[in-house]
Motif scaffolding. Structure first.
Motif, PDB file in Angstrom:
ATOM      1  N   ALA A 199       0.794  -0.904   0.258  1.00 52.08           N
ATOM      2  CA  ALA A 199      -0.206  -0.095  -0.172  1.00 52.08           C
ATOM      3  C   ALA A 199       0.818   1.558   0.432  1.00 52.08           C
ATOM      4  N   ALA A 235      -3.995   3.471   1.095  1.00 56.95           N
ATOM      5  CA  ALA A 235      -4.362   3.465   2.562  1.00 56.95           C
ATOM      6  C   ALA A 235      -4.734   4.840   3.392  1.00 56.95           C
ATOM      7  N   GLN A 259      -8.644   2.008   1.592  1.00 57.56           N
ATOM      8  CA  GLN A 259      -8.684   1.420   2.872  1.00 57.56           C
ATOM      9  C   GLN A 259     -10.152   1.829   3.247  1.00 57.56           C
ATOM     10  N   ILE A 261     -10.922  -3.540   7.853  1.00 59.28           N
ATOM     11  CA  ILE A 261     -10.113  -3.107   8.234  1.00 59.28           C
ATOM     12  C   ILE A 261      -9.356  -2.809   9.912  1.00 59.28           C
ATOM     13  N   ASP A 316      -4.189  -4.206   8.514  1.00 56.90           N
ATOM     14  CA  ASP A 316      -3.950  -3.947   6.856  1.00 56.90           C
ATOM     15  C   ASP A 316      -3.698  -4.966   6.745  1.00 56.90           C
TER      16      ASP A 316
END
Ligand code: ADP
Ligand code: TRP
Length: 331
Positions: free
Chosen positions: A7, A42, A82, A88, A142
């Protein structure tokens, strides 16, 4: 199948250091047979430092465009934002409860911020939010949320993946083997570090960077602004001591880098060396620049790729999260 996860956080425009140090090696690793890629923007990781929502969105689009322009196959890899995968964040809340606070106290970014405050005579935690402090926990979420086997990273991210490994082991020790997959690190060599125009590590926060999507003219101007010493044409130079050579090595082909080294040893003037480095970097990035411009004109393509990717990513992440929640006794 091995799951490889990578990421980039959207805190600014992508530069040649991000490309050579993070994006290119990760995409190379993704191309190997038997690899399932998980690649994301991210954005929640950027929230601790970017408080302007329009900027956060813009940089997120830039990172997504950058990945696709660099050749990411969004059909093959799971490619998403994300913040489109709330699983997450749920996992991060669980990991916070298995994570010793002392582990996060030792985090590089947090320690550096505290050190800067102390040096300036401020309160040690002045201006430090919990997002910065807890960054390693979100990053562990993550990684563990996708049962990642391998995380290719630049040397600066080593500590984060090591923390993810500690948390995965703790989950397994406390709640039983198989609760989490322990990720392996794949660290880029230090020598892969790309210098900026002032010879310090290229970084958007130092303003010494060259944007990945820079036009040919801008690229040339930035390369010509690289620092050099007072050596006169005719005097031989040690290539390893010349930042331009490090740039040529990171971006050009091996033959091109050898040619730059030879020119320096033979005492070529810096103007000629800069021209040579510029042409080799330009050859490396011009296909990316072209695709970047095409994608910038087709934002729907990016949105659709991210939306489809988010759906597939949630499928995977919700299964992993359900397994971990059951193991720890949550509903
Ligand atoms: P910046 O320093 O510009 O803020 P980031 O910290 O967001 O960049 O970097 C994202 C990733 O790109 C890092 O984890 C690192 O692996 C890679 N990277 C950044 N700068 C460089 C560089 N100058 N040389 C090599 N890799 C770099
Ligand atoms: N922290 C990484 C960086 O600053 C970006 C990142 C977020 C990441 N989550 C990740 C990298 C998971 C690898 C795996 O560059």
């Amino acid at each position: 199948m091995k799951t490889l996860l990578t990421a980039v956080k959207p805190t600014g425009e992508l530069h040649l250091g991000n490309y050579a140090g993070a994006i290119r090696p990760a995409l190379e690793a993704l191309g190997a047979p038997g690899v399932r890629g998980v690649v994301f923007v991210a954005d929640a990781h950027a929230l601790n430092s970017v408080s302007d929502p329009a900027r956060l969105v813009r940089h997120g689009v830039e990172v997504a465009t950058g990945y696709l322009a660099c050749g990411l196959d969004s059909e093959r890899a799971l490619f998403f934002r994300q913040s489109d995968v709330p699983e997450i964040f749920e996992l991060a809340a669980i990991l916070a409860c298995v994570c010793p606070k002392g582990l996060v106290n030792r985090g590089h970014a947090y320690k550096a911020a505290v050190g800067a405050n102390q040096a300036a005579g401020r309160d040690p935690d002045a201006g430090i939010n919990m997002g910065l402090f807890g960054y390693p926990i979100l990053m562990a979420a993550d990684i563990l949320c996708f049962d990642a086997d391998v995380v290719p990273i630049g040397a600066d991210q080593r500590q984060h993946v090591e923390i993810a490994r500690v948390l995965a082991r703790r989950l397994n020790q406390t709640y039983g083997e198989g609760t989490a997959v322990i990720p392996d690190l794949q660290v880029q060599a230090e020598s892969a570090e790309v210098p900026g125009t002032d010879d310090r590590k290229m970084s958007k926060s130092r303003g010494n960077h060259i944007p990945l999507a820079a036009s040919r003219e801008e690229l040339r101007a930035r390369i010509f602004s690289f620092v050099t010493d007072g050596r006169r044409p005719g005097e031989p130079a040690d290539p390893e001591a010349v930042p331009l050579f490090a740039l040529a090595k990171a971006l050009g082909t091996a033959d091109e880098a050898r040619a730059v080294a030879a020119a320096l040893r033979e005492g070529a003037g810096y103007a000629a060396v800069k021209e040579q480095v510029f042409e080799s970097v330009d050859r490396a990035v011009s296909p990316i620049r072209r695709r970047y411009a095409e994608l910038r004109d087709a934002p729907d393509v990016i949105d659709q790729a991210l939306a489809a990717g988010a759906e597939r990513a949630r499928d995977l992440a919700s299964g992993v999260l359900a397994r971990i929640k059951k193991a720890v006794g949550l509903s």
